[in-house]
Design a protein around this motif. Sequence first.
Motif, mmCIF file in Angstrom:
data_model
loop_
_atom_site.group_PDB
_atom_site.id
_atom_site.type_symbol
_atom_site.label_atom_id
_atom_site.label_comp_id
_atom_site.label_asym_id
_atom_site.label_seq_id
_atom_site.Cartn_x
_atom_site.Cartn_y
_atom_site.Cartn_z
ATOM 1 N N LEU A 1 -2.323 3.499 7.211
ATOM 2 C CA LEU A 1 -3.732 4.413 7.722
ATOM 3 C C LEU A 1 -3.068 5.699 7.177
ATOM 4 O O LEU A 1 -3.986 6.420 6.542
ATOM 5 C CB LEU A 1 -4.015 4.671 9.270
ATOM 6 N N GLY A 2 -2.051 6.016 7.337
ATOM 7 C CA GLY A 2 -1.494 7.481 6.998
ATOM 8 C C GLY A 2 -1.650 7.468 5.298
ATOM 9 O O GLY A 2 -1.855 8.801 4.834
ATOM 10 N N THR A 3 -1.127 6.558 4.799
ATOM 11 C CA THR A 3 -1.021 6.527 3.085
ATOM 12 C C THR A 3 -2.414 6.173 2.684
ATOM 13 O O THR A 3 -2.808 7.161 1.592
ATOM 14 C CB THR A 3 -0.307 5.297 2.923
ATOM 15 N N THR A 4 -3.291 5.661 3.255
ATOM 16 C CA THR A 4 -4.528 5.485 2.790
ATOM 17 C C THR A 4 -5.415 6.814 3.013
ATOM 18 O O THR A 4 -6.098 7.007 2.102
ATOM 19 C CB THR A 4 -5.253 4.303 3.859
ATOM 20 N N LEU A 5 -5.355 7.481 3.879
ATOM 21 C CA LEU A 5 -6.036 8.812 4.177
ATOM 22 C C LEU A 5 -5.705 9.919 3.252
ATOM 23 O O LEU A 5 -6.407 10.643 2.886
ATOM 24 C CB LEU A 5 -5.947 9.278 5.695
ATOM 25 N N LYS A 6 -4.318 9.758 2.589
ATOM 26 C CA LYS A 6 -3.977 10.763 1.651
ATOM 27 C C LYS A 6 -4.210 10.145 -0.023
ATOM 28 O O LYS A 6 -4.180 10.902 -0.752
ATOM 29 C CB LYS A 6 -2.325 10.611 1.815
ATOM 30 N N MET A 7 -5.141 9.351 -0.019
ATOM 31 C CA MET A 7 -5.417 8.731 -1.219
ATOM 32 C C MET A 7 -6.299 9.706 -1.862
ATOM 33 O O MET A 7 -7.382 10.045 -1.185
ATOM 34 C CB MET A 7 -5.788 7.193 -1.311
ATOM 35 N N PRO A 8 -6.187 10.002 -3.175
ATOM 36 C CA PRO A 8 -7.369 11.137 -3.858
ATOM 37 C C PRO A 8 -8.681 10.355 -4.049
ATOM 38 O O PRO A 8 -9.708 10.885 -3.989
ATOM 39 C CB PRO A 8 -6.565 11.545 -4.843
ATOM 40 N N SER A 9 -8.652 9.124 -4.101
ATOM 41 C CA SER A 9 -10.004 8.395 -4.689
ATOM 42 C C SER A 9 -10.476 7.485 -3.457
ATOM 43 O O SER A 9 -9.536 6.907 -2.781
ATOM 44 C CB SER A 9 -9.826 7.628 -5.841
ATOM 45 N N ASN A 10 -11.710 7.697 -3.455
ATOM 46 C CA ASN A 10 -12.620 6.670 -2.769
ATOM 47 C C ASN A 10 -12.313 5.044 -2.879
ATOM 48 O O ASN A 10 -12.353 4.379 -1.887
ATOM 49 C CB ASN A 10 -13.963 6.948 -2.841
ATOM 50 N N SER A 11 -12.152 4.920 -4.343
ATOM 51 C CA SER A 11 -11.763 3.406 -4.592
ATOM 52 C C SER A 11 -10.705 3.079 -4.206
ATOM 53 O O SER A 11 -10.362 1.708 -3.860
ATOM 54 C CB SER A 11 -12.061 3.298 -6.276
ATOM 55 N N GLY A 12 -9.604 3.862 -4.141
ATOM 56 C CA GLY A 12 -8.278 3.570 -3.537
ATOM 57 C C GLY A 12 -8.220 2.980 -2.268
ATOM 58 O O GLY A 12 -7.719 2.341 -1.741
ATOM 59 N N ARG A 13 -8.856 3.923 -1.268
ATOM 60 C CA ARG A 13 -9.033 3.623 0.115
ATOM 61 C C ARG A 13 -9.831 2.344 0.255
ATOM 62 O O ARG A 13 -9.518 1.700 1.252
ATOM 63 C CB ARG A 13 -9.810 4.933 0.510
ATOM 64 N N LYS A 14 -10.958 2.227 -0.480
ATOM 65 C CA LYS A 14 -11.801 0.864 -0.171
ATOM 66 C C LYS A 14 -10.970 -0.127 -0.513
ATOM 67 O O LYS A 14 -11.231 -1.351 0.025
ATOM 68 C CB LYS A 14 -12.898 1.062 -1.049
ATOM 69 N N LYS A 15 -9.966 -0.167 -1.532
ATOM 70 C CA LYS A 15 -9.297 -1.431 -1.983
ATOM 71 C C LYS A 15 -8.225 -1.638 -0.685
ATOM 72 O O LYS A 15 -7.847 -2.735 -0.538
ATOM 73 C CB LYS A 15 -8.523 -1.144 -3.135
ATOM 74 N N ALA A 16 -7.596 -0.590 -0.396
ATOM 75 C CA ALA A 16 -6.570 -0.486 0.705
ATOM 76 C C ALA A 16 -7.176 -1.450 2.062
ATOM 77 O O ALA A 16 -6.513 -2.232 2.689
ATOM 78 C CB ALA A 16 -6.009 0.576 0.832
ATOM 79 N N ILE B 1 0.729 -1.439 -0.168
ATOM 80 C CA ILE B 1 -0.161 -0.120 0.025
ATOM 81 C C ILE B 1 0.973 1.151 -0.049
ATOM 82 O O ILE B 1 0.467 2.436 -0.775
ATOM 83 C CB ILE B 1 -0.790 -0.065 1.354
ATOM 84 N N CYS B 2 1.833 1.260 0.882
ATOM 85 C CA CYS B 2 2.887 2.579 1.053
ATOM 86 C C CYS B 2 3.707 2.607 0.087
ATOM 87 O O CYS B 2 4.211 3.763 -0.554
ATOM 88 C CB CYS B 2 3.177 2.427 2.187
ATOM 89 N N ASN B 3 4.241 1.383 -0.703
ATOM 90 C CA ASN B 3 5.319 1.455 -1.711
ATOM 91 C C ASN B 3 4.945 0.526 -2.835
ATOM 92 O O ASN B 3 5.925 -0.406 -2.964
ATOM 93 C CB ASN B 3 6.728 1.202 -0.924
ATOM 94 N N PRO B 4 3.984 0.870 -3.534
ATOM 95 C CA PRO B 4 3.597 -0.343 -4.713
ATOM 96 C C PRO B 4 4.433 -0.168 -5.838
ATOM 97 O O PRO B 4 4.660 -1.238 -6.446
ATOM 98 C CB PRO B 4 2.136 0.147 -5.095
ATOM 99 N N VAL B 5 5.210 0.791 -6.039
ATOM 100 C CA VAL B 5 6.230 0.880 -7.229
ATOM 101 C C VAL B 5 7.306 -0.157 -7.077
ATOM 102 O O VAL B 5 7.784 -0.903 -7.949
ATOM 103 C CB VAL B 5 6.655 2.224 -7.416
ATOM 104 N N HIS B 6 7.826 -0.508 -5.707
ATOM 105 C CA HIS B 6 8.892 -1.244 -5.500
ATOM 106 C C HIS B 6 8.346 -2.462 -4.877
ATOM 107 O O HIS B 6 9.206 -3.244 -4.182
ATOM 108 C CB HIS B 6 9.952 -0.562 -4.546
ATOM 109 N N TYR B 7 7.024 -2.916 -4.985
ATOM 110 C CA TYR B 7 6.567 -3.907 -4.118
ATOM 111 C C TYR B 7 7.262 -5.248 -4.507
ATOM 112 O O TYR B 7 7.717 -6.076 -3.645
ATOM 113 C CB TYR B 7 5.166 -3.999 -4.429
#
Length: 308
Positions: free
Chosen positions: A222-237, A126-132
């Motif tokens: 939680l910190g990363t999720t709350l900063k997500m711009p879209s609701n769908s991204g937060r729901k997925k997290a 969730i916090c570092n998906p690019v390098h997951y």
Amino acid sequence: MTSGNGTEVTEFFLLGFGAQHRFQHVLFIVFLLMNVTCMVGNIGMILLIKADSRLQTPMYFFLQHLAFVDICYTSAITPKMLHIVVVQKKPMSFVGCVMQLWVYATFSTNDCYLLAAMAVEHYVAICNPVHYLIVMSRTVCIQLVTGLYVMGSINACVQTGFTFSVSFCKFHTINHSFCDVPPILALSCSNTDINLMLLAAFVGFNLTFTVSVIIFSYIYILGTTLKMPSNSGRKKAFSTCASHLSAVTIFYGTLFYMYLQPHSKNSQENMKVASVFYGIIIPMLNPLIYSLRNKEVKKALKMIWKKF
């Protein structure tokens, strides 16, 4: 091994549950059904992950090992628990008691570290998906799992060795449904302060370390999720973490209840009930939690069902 009165300890007797003679058939059926459900669920989870190529990710790699660990430590406890429910004389050989405690301590410790490793995996996803895929590579996952099995073995060897190094009194009746450290030490004629301190130190370290890893991982999540711009991204997290948080809450809640309550006669009876929850119910619930709350697992189950 020699006891406090000079006789050799060859076996222990498990007291089991109070008033079990009145409900022994009901208890046996309930425990048996739960054990069968646990085995079917966890074995099914392992086979499902192996069979579906879409589930070959770090998350399901850890989940597969969680199912394996649950199978191992519930297998160490449940067969004897079923036996003592229906048989009045419940002998347990000295070697059998040592092995049961070692297996139980090893895989219960592994469970703690696996849940912590899964929290770290969620954090990276969730916090570092690019390098997951780089951070959670196959090599790293294998190293983490190998490390947690080593930690479990070391913890079990130390606790088992110190537990059975004491002198035992004339009576060898363990007031529990399986061989665990506190009820075994209660039979000792020698001073067990060091043993109890060692138990508190090892259990305290394992719980503190793994819980800290989980808490800090979820603080960042939680910190990363709350900063997500879209609701769908937060729901997925939140959906990704829901199953793990449910398993963590049930598992650690039971552990804290078992080992951190004051010692008394009532606490011994409460530990018996908690041990059933911890030894049978939680391993039974884990595959249900991860299958019912996980879309990918449900899709894989539907695909397998269609083939039949």
